[in-house]
Design a protein around this motif. Sequence first.
Motif, short mmCIF file in Angstrom:
data_model
loop_
_atom_site.label_atom_id
_atom_site.label_comp_id
_atom_site.label_asym_id
_atom_site.label_seq_id
_atom_site.Cartn_x
_atom_site.Cartn_y
_atom_site.Cartn_z
N THR A 169 10.18 -1.95 0.66
CA THR A 169 9.27 -2.11 -0.46
C THR A 169 7.88 -2.53 -0.02
OG1 THR A 169 9.95 -4.42 -0.79
CG2 THR A 169 11.17 -2.73 -2.02
N GLN A 170 7.69 -2.81 1.28
CA GLN A 170 6.38 -3.13 1.86
C GLN A 170 6.18 -2.36 3.15
OE1 GLN A 170 6.88 -7.51 2.00
NE2 GLN A 170 4.91 -7.64 0.90
N ASP A 171 6.21 -1.07 3.06
CA ASP A 171 6.06 -0.26 4.28
C ASP A 171 4.71 -0.50 4.93
OD1 ASP A 171 6.82 1.75 6.15
OD2 ASP A 171 5.51 3.16 5.09
N SER A 172 3.67 -0.72 4.14
CA SER A 172 2.36 -1.11 4.68
C SER A 172 1.66 -2.00 3.66
CB SER A 172 1.50 0.12 4.99
OG SER A 172 1.22 0.86 3.81
N VAL A 173 0.85 -2.95 4.16
CA VAL A 173 0.13 -3.88 3.30
C VAL A 173 -1.31 -3.99 3.81
CG1 VAL A 173 2.18 -5.20 2.67
CG2 VAL A 173 0.85 -5.86 4.70
N ASP A 174 -2.16 -4.65 3.03
CA ASP A 174 -3.56 -4.82 3.42
C ASP A 174 -3.68 -5.66 4.69
OD1 ASP A 174 -5.40 -3.53 1.51
OD2 ASP A 174 -4.40 -4.79 0.03
N ALA A 175 -4.75 -5.41 5.42
CA ALA A 175 -5.05 -6.20 6.62
C ALA A 175 -5.19 -7.67 6.23
CB ALA A 175 -6.33 -5.70 7.28
N GLY A 176 -4.60 -8.55 7.03
CA GLY A 176 -4.63 -9.98 6.75
C GLY A 176 -3.38 -10.45 6.02
N TYR A 177 -2.61 -9.51 5.51
CA TYR A 177 -1.35 -9.86 4.85
C TYR A 177 -0.18 -9.45 5.74
CZ TYR A 177 -4.03 -10.57 0.57
OH TYR A 177 -4.92 -11.02 -0.37
N THR A 178 0.93 -10.12 5.56
CA THR A 178 2.11 -9.86 6.38
C THR A 178 3.26 -9.38 5.50
OG1 THR A 178 1.47 -11.61 7.92
CG2 THR A 178 3.76 -10.83 8.02
N LYS B 104 0.84 -1.20 0.00
CA LYS B 104 0.00 0.00 0.00
C LYS B 104 0.87 1.25 0.00
CE LYS B 104 -3.61 0.10 2.67
NZ LYS B 104 -4.72 0.14 1.68
N SER B 105 2.06 1.12 0.61
CA SER B 105 3.03 2.23 0.60
C SER B 105 4.44 1.65 0.63
CB SER B 105 2.82 3.17 1.80
OG SER B 105 3.06 2.49 3.03
N PHE B 106 5.39 2.41 0.13
CA PHE B 106 6.79 2.00 0.10
C PHE B 106 7.65 3.26 0.06
CE2 PHE B 106 4.76 2.00 -4.01
CZ PHE B 106 5.64 2.64 -4.88
N TYR B 107 8.90 3.14 0.51
CA TYR B 107 9.74 4.33 0.58
C TYR B 107 11.21 3.93 0.59
CZ TYR B 107 11.14 3.49 5.40
OH TYR B 107 11.69 2.94 6.53
N GLY B 108 12.08 4.92 0.40
CA GLY B 108 13.52 4.69 0.52
C GLY B 108 14.27 6.01 0.51
N TRP B 109 15.43 6.01 1.12
CA TRP B 109 16.27 7.20 1.10
C TRP B 109 17.73 6.79 1.23
CZ3 TRP B 109 19.42 8.16 5.31
CH2 TRP B 109 19.08 7.55 6.51
N TYR B 110 18.62 7.67 0.84
CA TYR B 110 20.05 7.42 1.04
C TYR B 110 20.81 8.75 1.11
CZ TYR B 110 21.09 8.31 -3.96
OH TYR B 110 21.23 8.88 -5.20
N GLY B 111 21.98 8.64 1.76
CA GLY B 111 22.93 9.74 1.79
C GLY B 111 24.29 9.21 1.37
#
Length: 425
Positions: free
Chosen positions: A368-377, A336-343
């Motif tokens: 790559t899986q910052d948040s997922v649907d309920a019931g999923y891990t 549902k959301s994903f993120y990344g950063w670097y320096g």
Amino acid sequence: MYHPKLKPALLATLITLSFSVHAESSTSTLEQKLDQLQQEMTALKQQLADEKAAREKQVDNAVKVAVASAAPARADDTSIGGYGEAVYNNYRDGSVKDQADLRRFVLFFGHRFNDRLRLYSELEVEHALVESGQGELAMEQAYLEYGLTPSTNLRAGLMLMPLGFLNETHEPPTFYGVERNEVESRIIPSTWRELGFGLQGRVLDDALEYNAGIATSLDASKYSSAGSGVRGMRSEGFKAAANDLALYAGLNYRQPGWSIGTGLFSGNTAQNGVGDTSSSFLAGKDARMTLWDIHGKYSVGDLELQALYARGTLGDTLAINTAAGIAPGSGNAAPKSFYGWYGQAAYHVWKKGDMRLSPFVRYERYNTQDSVDAGYTANPLNDETVVTAGANFNLSREVVLKADWQNYKTDNKKDRFNLGVGYMF
């Protein structure tokens, strides 16, 4: 003695001789005139033939001039370039295969049709060959650019999306490290191209570059792996689903010694259920993927600093999971959301002409899986921290040797020592 009876005979003889001489004279004159006329006709025919040949030559020269004027006026109107890299990965874990790979060989072809119209293209071969589903032969770019004004260009075709540092500029001598950084591979799915059209140009004395338009979107029916995230949903111009389109935009402000920029991409990925794989679960869904980033670079003396942050969201992921056959409880769910950063920091410790030695260090954090649907891990291996330390040794501005060590905090099977060589021209 004169004899009277001879007079008539003599007169007849004289008259006969006179007519005979006159006839011979007339015949001779006529033959001369006919001969002269024949000569004049022959000369006239030759003159006409010469004039015809001259006209044909004139027309032929005119055609040659026209063709020459239509051809490129200068040799540099058509340009050829390219880049390539070979890498060696030595993994700390003996259960992982060490690997040497001709990672990329890319040829660039460009042509300027006139002062306003240009063609840009890149043809890429990955992993040295294409055989039995292995390797890849693909167009990385193929678009036309028309100069509407000195500061505005219209582009149409297969284009790189204007996000981050690497997606538009990824030749090996232009970045640190043997491998491309993880954030600009998994979160921003470089090298990311889409078919579309838009406007690109520069304003504010060429300091601010803009790039915006409409393009094909990602295809949710191609989702397969949480590890690669939305990367697997790219169509790359290959029979791309176009039921749903996307908007993209990029801004980059550059000054001597520093730059700052941002990019945005947003589009429905459901393709009304008729994407690469038809699925009724995606019909009528708004599986919108929105990805944005902000990035900056600063140089002072021999020190170079670089940083980037990117975040994305994906809608209707329950429908995407169902279409992909991913059951509840699975750790491979669409994010549902994903993120990344670097320096990153690099320092030129030695320079001689175009040669330079530049140690660097980079710290990355991505999920790559910052948040997922309920019931999923979410799979914990997709929440990763990577430290890369090494050096680039430039033999010239166009050729580089690289070496580095990468440490993965979560999935330490990926820990590795890398060697690489790269070039561009």
